[in-house]
Write a protein that holds these residues in place. Structure first.
Motif, PDB file in Angstrom:
ATOM      1  N   THR A 166      -4.472   8.223 -21.707  1.00  0.00           N
ATOM      2  CA  THR A 166      -4.701   9.642 -21.409  1.00  0.00           C
ATOM      3  C   THR A 166      -4.238   9.922 -19.974  1.00  0.00           C
ATOM      4  O   THR A 166      -3.956   8.991 -19.201  1.00  0.00           O
ATOM      5  CB  THR A 166      -6.197   9.995 -21.475  1.00  0.00           C
ATOM      6  N   VAL A 167      -4.218  11.206 -19.642  1.00  0.00           N
ATOM      7  CA  VAL A 167      -3.889  11.604 -18.274  1.00  0.00           C
ATOM      8  C   VAL A 167      -4.868  10.940 -17.303  1.00  0.00           C
ATOM      9  O   VAL A 167      -4.458  10.363 -16.282  1.00  0.00           O
ATOM     10  CB  VAL A 167      -3.942  13.148 -18.155  1.00  0.00           C
ATOM     11  N   PHE A 168      -6.161  10.984 -17.654  1.00  0.00           N
ATOM     12  CA  PHE A 168      -7.167  10.393 -16.764  1.00  0.00           C
ATOM     13  C   PHE A 168      -6.878   8.914 -16.507  1.00  0.00           C
ATOM     14  O   PHE A 168      -6.841   8.464 -15.353  1.00  0.00           O
ATOM     15  CB  PHE A 168      -8.574  10.544 -17.381  1.00  0.00           C
ATOM     16  N   GLU A 169      -6.611   8.175 -17.583  1.00  0.00           N
ATOM     17  CA  GLU A 169      -6.400   6.725 -17.426  1.00  0.00           C
ATOM     18  C   GLU A 169      -5.119   6.422 -16.661  1.00  0.00           C
ATOM     19  O   GLU A 169      -5.056   5.461 -15.904  1.00  0.00           O
ATOM     20  CB  GLU A 169      -6.421   6.023 -18.782  1.00  0.00           C
ATOM     21  N   ASN A 170      -4.106   7.252 -16.861  1.00  0.00           N
ATOM     22  CA  ASN A 170      -2.870   7.080 -16.097  1.00  0.00           C
ATOM     23  C   ASN A 170      -3.131   7.184 -14.602  1.00  0.00           C
ATOM     24  O   ASN A 170      -2.689   6.340 -13.811  1.00  0.00           O
ATOM     25  CB  ASN A 170      -1.841   8.136 -16.505  1.00  0.00           C
ATOM     26  N   VAL A 171      -3.866   8.227 -14.232  1.00  0.00           N
ATOM     27  CA  VAL A 171      -4.111   8.455 -12.807  1.00  0.00           C
ATOM     28  C   VAL A 171      -5.090   7.416 -12.255  1.00  0.00           C
ATOM     29  O   VAL A 171      -4.991   6.995 -11.096  1.00  0.00           O
ATOM     30  CB  VAL A 171      -4.624   9.907 -12.571  1.00  0.00           C
ATOM     31  N   ALA A 172      -6.008   6.969 -13.120  1.00  0.00           N
ATOM     32  CA  ALA A 172      -7.027   5.996 -12.679  1.00  0.00           C
ATOM     33  C   ALA A 172      -6.432   4.600 -12.459  1.00  0.00           C
ATOM     34  O   ALA A 172      -7.015   3.783 -11.734  1.00  0.00           O
ATOM     35  CB  ALA A 172      -8.145   5.923 -13.720  1.00  0.00           C
ATOM     36  N   ARG A 183       0.818  -1.223   0.000  1.00  0.00           N
ATOM     37  CA  ARG A 183       0.000   0.000   0.000  1.00  0.00           C
ATOM     38  C   ARG A 183       0.857   1.282   0.000  1.00  0.00           C
ATOM     39  O   ARG A 183       0.687   2.160   0.844  1.00  0.00           O
ATOM     40  CB  ARG A 183      -0.954   0.019   1.195  1.00  0.00           C
ATOM     41  N   LEU A 184       1.784   1.334  -0.938  1.00  0.00           N
ATOM     42  CA  LEU A 184       2.673   2.480  -1.015  1.00  0.00           C
ATOM     43  C   LEU A 184       2.398   3.264  -2.282  1.00  0.00           C
ATOM     44  O   LEU A 184       2.075   2.685  -3.307  1.00  0.00           O
ATOM     45  CB  LEU A 184       4.132   2.006  -1.074  1.00  0.00           C
ATOM     46  N   GLY A 185       2.562   4.573  -2.215  1.00  0.00           N
ATOM     47  CA  GLY A 185       2.586   5.382  -3.426  1.00  0.00           C
ATOM     48  C   GLY A 185       4.030   5.552  -3.839  1.00  0.00           C
ATOM     49  O   GLY A 185       4.893   5.742  -2.988  1.00  0.00           O
ATOM     50  N   VAL A 210      -3.443   8.977  -5.797  1.00  0.00           N
ATOM     51  CA  VAL A 210      -4.878   8.795  -6.029  1.00  0.00           C
ATOM     52  C   VAL A 210      -5.535   7.791  -5.081  1.00  0.00           C
ATOM     53  O   VAL A 210      -6.688   7.945  -4.705  1.00  0.00           O
ATOM     54  CB  VAL A 210      -5.152   8.442  -7.519  1.00  0.00           C
ATOM     55  N   PHE A 211      -4.794   6.792  -4.661  1.00  0.00           N
ATOM     56  CA  PHE A 211      -5.423   5.820  -3.756  1.00  0.00           C
ATOM     57  C   PHE A 211      -5.108   6.136  -2.296  1.00  0.00           C
ATOM     58  O   PHE A 211      -5.282   5.307  -1.417  1.00  0.00           O
ATOM     59  CB  PHE A 211      -5.073   4.382  -4.145  1.00  0.00           C
ATOM     60  N   GLU A 212      -4.680   7.379  -2.070  1.00  0.00           N
ATOM     61  CA  GLU A 212      -4.418   7.886  -0.724  1.00  0.00           C
ATOM     62  C   GLU A 212      -3.537   6.950   0.094  1.00  0.00           C
ATOM     63  O   GLU A 212      -3.948   6.465   1.153  1.00  0.00           O
ATOM     64  CB  GLU A 212      -5.743   8.191  -0.002  1.00  0.00           C
ATOM     65  N   PRO A 213      -2.347   6.705  -0.405  1.00  0.00           N
ATOM     66  CA  PRO A 213      -1.444   5.832   0.343  1.00  0.00           C
ATOM     67  C   PRO A 213      -1.016   6.514   1.632  1.00  0.00           C
ATOM     68  O   PRO A 213      -0.977   7.739   1.692  1.00  0.00           O
ATOM     69  CB  PRO A 213      -0.243   5.678  -0.596  1.00  0.00           C
ATOM     70  N   LYS A 214      -0.720   5.719   2.618  1.00  0.00           N
ATOM     71  CA  LYS A 214      -0.261   6.295   3.886  1.00  0.00           C
ATOM     72  C   LYS A 214       1.228   6.609   3.812  1.00  0.00           C
ATOM     73  O   LYS A 214       1.739   7.425   4.562  1.00  0.00           O
ATOM     74  CB  LYS A 214      -0.540   5.320   5.035  1.00  0.00           C
ATOM     75  N   VAL A 227      -6.686  -1.261 -10.945  1.00  0.00           N
ATOM     76  CA  VAL A 227      -6.028  -2.481 -10.469  1.00  0.00           C
ATOM     77  C   VAL A 227      -6.709  -2.968  -9.192  1.00  0.00           C
ATOM     78  O   VAL A 227      -6.861  -4.168  -8.960  1.00  0.00           O
ATOM     79  CB  VAL A 227      -4.523  -2.211 -10.200  1.00  0.00           C
ATOM     80  N   ARG A 228      -7.146  -2.013  -8.377  1.00  0.00           N
ATOM     81  CA  ARG A 228      -7.817  -2.372  -7.121  1.00  0.00           C
ATOM     82  C   ARG A 228      -9.317  -2.609  -7.305  1.00  0.00           C
ATOM     83  O   ARG A 228     -10.049  -2.691  -6.329  1.00  0.00           O
ATOM     84  CB  ARG A 228      -7.574  -1.264  -6.080  1.00  0.00           C
ATOM     85  N   ARG A 229      -9.744  -2.611  -8.566  1.00  0.00           N
ATOM     86  CA  ARG A 229     -11.135  -2.914  -8.937  1.00  0.00           C
ATOM     87  C   ARG A 229     -12.159  -2.038  -8.225  1.00  0.00           C
ATOM     88  O   ARG A 229     -13.182  -2.506  -7.728  1.00  0.00           O
ATOM     89  CB  ARG A 229     -11.458  -4.391  -8.670  1.00  0.00           C
ATOM     90  N   ARG A 230     -11.865  -0.729  -8.154  1.00  0.00           N
ATOM     91  CA  ARG A 230     -12.814   0.202  -7.565  1.00  0.00           C
ATOM     92  C   ARG A 230     -13.916   0.500  -8.580  1.00  0.00           C
ATOM     93  O   ARG A 230     -13.684   0.450  -9.792  1.00  0.00           O
ATOM     94  CB  ARG A 230     -12.129   1.516  -7.161  1.00  0.00           C
ATOM     95  N   PRO A 231     -15.139   0.819  -8.111  1.00  0.00           N
ATOM     96  CA  PRO A 231     -16.230   1.131  -9.046  1.00  0.00           C
ATOM     97  C   PRO A 231     -15.956   2.421  -9.841  1.00  0.00           C
ATOM     98  O   PRO A 231     -15.277   3.320  -9.352  1.00  0.00           O
ATOM     99  CB  PRO A 231     -17.460   1.312  -8.139  1.00  0.00           C
ATOM    100  N   ASN A 232     -16.533   2.471 -11.060  1.00  0.00           N
ATOM    101  CA  ASN A 232     -16.274   3.588 -11.973  1.00  0.00           C
ATOM    102  C   ASN A 232     -16.555   4.964 -11.376  1.00  0.00           C
ATOM    103  O   ASN A 232     -15.771   5.902 -11.568  1.00  0.00           O
ATOM    104  CB  ASN A 232     -17.104   3.423 -13.244  1.00  0.00           C
TER     105      ASN A 232
END
Ligand SMILES: Nc1ncnc2c1ncn2[C@@H]1O[C@H](COP(=O)(O)OP(=O)(O)OP(=O)(O)O)[C@@H](O)[C@H]1O
Ligand SMILES: [Mg+2]
Length: 399
Positions: A97-103, A82-84, A155-159, A108-113
């Motif tokens: 795209t920029v969006f897909e890069n950040v997404a 769980r590291l950034g 984006v996934f708020e790593p600690k 990968v963590r299978r979050r909802p759209n």
């Protein structure tokens, strides 16, 4: 809890010891920087924390979890830590795209759209890239690509965030700006951050604490100002800028307070007071460090009543550097580097005197003969440590 703890962590490549018995604690929300010359083991250390490299000995913990323990055969793979992470080559994907890069980390963590859309928008806003979401990644400047890489790490708020020379591909101005912005984001989100750079000023301006490494070993850990003003040894002193390093012998020693002692030293053709961290035996050799910006230069003898060191000499060379003017004064003890105000002019050949206040002259143990040797080899590790460095290290790492 999201602290990072390294205990006696080493990494060997065959016979070669890239990282040697490293002890380090990065506290929750703290920004700690690994600083040191090329090849000193910074990236290897970061990769071990990331789980991209396995430590040959020692133990690494993140939060309350042991993520790697060589003796017990524990190794938690990178994707479960769980590291950034942000690395020097931005490693953003050119076909997205920029969006897909950040997404990506959320996909990968299978979050909802819906959640992905919201999180990406929020993170792009944070790095001031919200207007670029649909832009193909290659159609961005270096600085913008860097922001995308940082957004993807956040984006996934790593600690815990790990960054390896994330700004090194940027020009000087953007580097400063991005550094400051990143530090502001890090503070706002309270992320525990381990940062790698070989850029001294970047390390100074960003970090809560700096870890100076050399040849696989920690030389000193401390707040940026302490590392700069009160280096533990000559290696650390010499790593920042172009200090004057003067050989001398101790003739008197008295304690000022819990932190410092006052020494009387004698060099070749000069003598006077300076300060040091620890009591020093009379007769012992030391290196006295004077930062170029701390030395004063004048055409007459100065400040006769002020405690400090004095030399007389002749102006040998001057260089206008914009904010400052570098002056080299030839004294009977050798050349002295001084950074003076650029407003002052000096004429080559003029007789001048140089004065250094006692508080700006800092003594460290004199180097041992083999200090300039190459990298640490297994079984001879301690021989590569300058005298006193081991003490300084244990003192500093325990803080
Ligand atoms: N896979 C490997 N095999 C053998 N030696 C390695 C390997 N990875 C790193 N090293 C060596 O370990 C030492 C430390 O490398 P590392 O990449 O950690 O240095 P660094 O401090 O990050 O340097 P730089 O500032 O140049 O990035 C170097 O001498 C390097 O050549
Ligand atoms: Mg590196």
């Amino acid at each position: 809890m999201s602290n990072v703890v390294l205990e006696s962590v080493s990494r060997n490549f065959g016979d070669f010891v890239a990282v040697s018995s490293l002890d380090l604690r990065v506290n929750e929300g703290e920004f700690v920087t690994l600083l040191g010359p090329s090849g000193c083991g910074k990236t290897t250390t970061l990769r071990m924390v990331a789980g991209l490299e396995q430590n040959t000995s020692g133990r690494i913990s993140i939060g309350n979890e042991i993520v790697s323990d060589a003796a017990r055969g524990i190794f938690v793979p990178s994707e479960r830590r769980r590291l950034g992470m942000v690395f020097q080559s931005y490693a953003i994907w050119p076909h997205m795209t920029v969006f897909e890069n950040v997404a990506y980390p959320l996909r990968v963590r299978r979050r909802p759209n819906a959640e992905i859309k919201e999180a990406v928008a929020k993170t792009l806003h944070l790095v001031e890239m919200e207007g670029f979401a649909q832009r193909p990644a290659p159609a961005l400047s270096g600085g913008q690509q860097q922001r995308v890489a940082i957004a993807r790490a956040l984006v996934f708020e790593p600690k815990v965030l790990l960054l390896d020379e994330p700004l090194s591909n940027l020009d000087a101005k953007l580097r400063l700006q991005m550094g400051d912005e990143f530090r502001a984001i890090q503070k706002r989100l309270g992320m525990t951050t381990l940062y790698v750079t070989h850029d001294q000023s970047e390390a100074m301006s960003l970090s809560d604490r700096v870890v100076v490494m050399d040849r696989g070993r920690i030389q000193q850990i401390g707040a940026p100002e302490d590392i700069y003003r009160f280096p533990a040894n000559r290696t650390v002193a010499a790593f920042f800028g172009t200090p004057n390093l003067l050989d001398a012998q101790v003739t008197a020693c008295s304690r000022i307070d819990g932190q410092r002692v006052r020494l009387e030293v004698v060099g070749r053709g000069w003598s006077g007071p300076c300060e040091a961290a620890n009591e020093v035996r009379l007769g012992q050799s030391v290196t006295v460090m004077v930062r170029p910006e701390d030395a004063r230069i004048a055409s007459i003898d100065m400040a006769a009543d002020e405690q400090g060191l004095r030399w007389s000499g002749r102006v040998a060379h001057t260089t206008f550097r914009g904010a400052t003017r570098s002056v080299v004064v030839e004294t009977n003890t050798g050349q002295f580097n001084i950074d003076a105000s650029a407003c002052n002019k000096y004429v080559i050949g003029d007789d001048v005197s140089v004065f250094v206040p006692q508080q700006a002259a800092w003594a460290v143990p004199a180097p041992v003969a083999n200090e300039a040797e190459g990298h640490v080899r297994r079984g001879r590790a301690s021989a590569a440590m300058p005298a006193g460095a081991a003490d300084a290290r244990s003192r500093n790492t325990s803080s």
